[in-house]
Scaffold this active site. Structure first.
Site, PDB file in Angstrom:
ATOM      1  N   GLU A  77       0.852  -1.195   0.000  1.00 21.61           N
ATOM      2  CA  GLU A  77       0.000   0.000   0.000  1.00 21.61           C
ATOM      3  C   GLU A  77       0.885   1.241   0.000  1.00 21.61           C
ATOM      4  OE1 GLU A  77      -2.375   2.747  -0.357  1.00 21.61           O
ATOM      5  OE2 GLU A  77      -3.361   0.787  -0.299  1.00 21.61           O
ATOM      6  N   SER A 115       0.120   4.374   0.697  1.00 19.81           N
ATOM      7  CA  SER A 115      -0.177   5.399   1.697  1.00 19.81           C
ATOM      8  C   SER A 115      -0.566   4.761   3.024  1.00 19.81           C
ATOM      9  CB  SER A 115      -1.310   6.312   1.222  1.00 19.81           C
ATOM     10  OG  SER A 115      -1.736   7.173   2.256  1.00 19.81           O
ATOM     11  N   GLY A 174      -8.217   0.535   2.804  1.00 18.00           N
ATOM     12  CA  GLY A 174      -8.825   0.849   1.523  1.00 18.00           C
ATOM     13  C   GLY A 174      -9.654   2.122   1.506  1.00 18.00           C
ATOM     14  N   THR A 175     -10.194   2.417   0.331  1.00 19.03           N
ATOM     15  CA  THR A 175     -10.976   3.636   0.096  1.00 19.03           C
ATOM     16  C   THR A 175     -12.204   3.714   0.998  1.00 19.03           C
ATOM     17  OG1 THR A 175     -10.269   3.874  -2.208  1.00 19.03           O
ATOM     18  CG2 THR A 175     -12.394   4.854  -1.618  1.00 19.03           C
ATOM     19  N   CYS A 176     -12.914   2.609   1.127  1.00 21.36           N
ATOM     20  CA  CYS A 176     -14.217   2.632   1.803  1.00 21.36           C
ATOM     21  C   CYS A 176     -14.138   3.200   3.208  1.00 21.36           C
ATOM     22  CB  CYS A 176     -14.816   1.225   1.822  1.00 21.36           C
ATOM     23  SG  CYS A 176     -16.389   1.151   2.696  1.00 21.36           S
ATOM     24  N   MET A 192      -4.172   4.935   3.959  1.00 22.08           N
ATOM     25  CA  MET A 192      -5.152   4.169   3.198  1.00 22.08           C
ATOM     26  C   MET A 192      -5.181   2.704   3.608  1.00 22.08           C
ATOM     27  SD  MET A 192      -6.919   6.129   1.277  1.00 22.08           S
ATOM     28  CE  MET A 192      -7.621   5.071   0.021  1.00 22.08           C
ATOM     29  N   HIS A 204     -43.836  -4.847  12.369  1.00 20.43           N
ATOM     30  CA  HIS A 204     -44.548  -3.571  12.395  1.00 20.43           C
ATOM     31  C   HIS A 204     -44.182  -2.830  13.674  1.00 20.43           C
ATOM     32  CE1 HIS A 204     -47.884  -0.734  11.903  1.00 20.43           C
ATOM     33  NE2 HIS A 204     -48.127  -0.911  13.191  1.00 20.43           N
TER      34      HIS A 204
END
Length: 460
Positions: free
Chosen positions: A39, A41, A47-49, A44, A445
């Site tokens: 990776e 960075s 990951g992006t998410c 990061m 409900h």
């Protein structure tokens, strides 16, 4: 550079720490394989998410919604950003430890580039590391698309979907792009008190949605104080100490829009530049995506691509399913493929959220289906009190049904909790339930799900 020694033979190298890649790394490691995960960075990890995508933006949206129409307040926005940062830091650390605790996973921080079909070079400053493995998986995700427009470079008052999350709250915001990202951010910043104007080059925003559904989304944006200008083609962007100016053409006339900040939201493109794919002989598509087959294999034996980098649907849960496909190839019987995917839903987190699965009415007609439609405004659904209970009875529910077989072709759900209800509809579609069978299910409900009883009952 890494958390363990690079000595020894690697079974697999994974480039990028997105959802599919990190999950695959753990799966391979627990199966006894030695894996390197690279990776570029440290911000990061995971990951992006969890760092700049789904999780942080939805945290900001939640805090915006909690304000319930309160006006512009810089301090409130900064407090929301601080909560966002705390959440992402916690999740980033957790994601790191989940793999760092596995002895057979080598975590490497640096930028990877292929030097051949079985090897990569990782650089971090002046440090270099050569790695090789029989299997290499590209999992580098996507980046915001930047148009070839004068002044559209990110910096100063011009932002993409990542940088704007740490900007000052603009009193006025111009959003270039009326697609899903642009609409979602427009909804969020309007609720934080910004005066938002969306410039969309299409004849209407959310052009992939049916007109009646898109109108509901636009009405809710207008409720929050956002404006959408359609058929607006942006020509240039300029900025100075006082603000930014967006020049756009609409129906033959040139207009100027003044704003404190500009968000460029024109989609995302696969992040494959600089990977040295040519050194490995890997083919790419017109948008830079890694070309793969239904088993996520590239044209080079032993090299695969998963997640946004392969040009498929840019959703975290699709990346996770890519991991399942690839795990089936590398560890299982190889039976899984991307062709297995049926009724994959998505959600745009406007307020209330819009969730959709399958075909729209327009798409069904284009594909030659004889369709029957069940549609109802949420405010008119008697057997759906939950939106009224939580104070937001806006929205629409629309089903597209095959008139011959009664199979559900698709659904658009815009209402409170739609991001949850759509998963039930998708499951029903995968299991080939008819509309009548879904209509007659027993639901709790008060819930949002029970609206399906009433809406589908219109079909008889």
């Amino acid at each position: 550079m890494g958390s363990a020694s690079a000595d020894g033979q690697l079974d697999a190298i994974i480039i990028g720490w997105g959802k599919g890649g990190k999950t695959l790394a753990g799966t391979l490691a627990r199966a006894g394989q030695r894996v390197a995960l690279i990776e570029q960075s440290t911000q990061m990890h995971g990951g992006t998410c969890i760092n700049i995508g789904c999780v942080p933006t939805k945290a900001l949206i939640h805090d915006a919604e909690s304000r319930d129409g309160a006006g512009y307040d810089q301090q409130v926005f900064q407090a929301a950003v601080q909560r966002r940062d705390k959440l992402t830091a916690m999740m980033r650390a957790k994601n790191f430890s989940m793999l760092d605790d596995l002895e057979s996973v080598l975590l490497v921080n640096g930028k990877a580039a292929f030097t051949g079909p079985r090897s990569v070079r990782v650089t971090a400053g002046s440090d270099e590391l050569e790695l090789s493995a029989a299997k290499i998986i590209i999992n580098t995700g996507a980046l915001p698309a930047i148009p070839d427009i004068e002044g559209a470079q990110i910096g100063g008052r011009v932002h993409d979907s990542t940088t704007i999350q740490h900007a000052q709250l603009p009193k006025t915001l111009a959003v270039v792009g009326g697609g899903y990202v642009g609409i979602e951010f427009a909804s969020m910043f309007a609720q934080f008190g910004s005066k938002v104007t969306v410039l969309d080059r299409g004849s209407r925003a959310l052009s992939k949605e049916d007109p009646d559904v898109a109108r509901e989304v636009q009405a809710c944006l207008e409720d929050a104080g956002a404006e959408i200008i359609s058929s607006a083609s942006v020509r240039s962007i300029s900025q100075d100490e006082q603000g930014a100016t967006v020049s756009y053409e609409r129906r033959g006339e040139v207009h100027q829009l003044q704003a404190d900040a500009v968000l460029i939201a024109l989609g995302r493109v696969p992040n494959t530049a600089g990977l040295g794919l040519e050194a490995a002989g890997v083919q790419t598509g017109s948008r830079g995506e890694v070309a793969v087959d239904e088993f996520l294999a590239t044209n080079v034996e032993g090299i695969y691509a998963l997640g946004d980098a392969n040009g498929g649907p840019q959703f975290t849960y699709v990346s996770l399913d890519d991991h399942r496909v690839l795990a089936s190839q590398l560890l299982g019987d190889g039976s899984r493929s991307t062709k297995d995917r049926v009724a994959v839903p998505y959600t745009i987190f406007t307020t209330p959220p819009l969730a959709r699965v399958g075909l729209s009415q327009e798409q069904a007609a284009q594909q030659g289906f004889q369709a029957k439609i069940a549609v109802k405004k949420v405010s008119e659904i008697a057997a759906m009190p939950r939106p009224k209970i939580v104070g937001d009875p806006r929205g629409i529910i629309k089903f597209v049904i095959d008139a011959r077989s009664d199979q559900i072709l698709g659904a658009a759900l815009m209402h409170v909790d739609s991001q949850e209800v759509v998963n039930l509809v998708a499951l029903a579609m995968r299991q080939h339930m008819t509309a009548a069978e879904l209509r007659d299910q027993i639901f709790t409900h008060p819930s949002s799900t029970e609206a399906l009883n009433e809406v589908l009952a219109q079909l008889g």
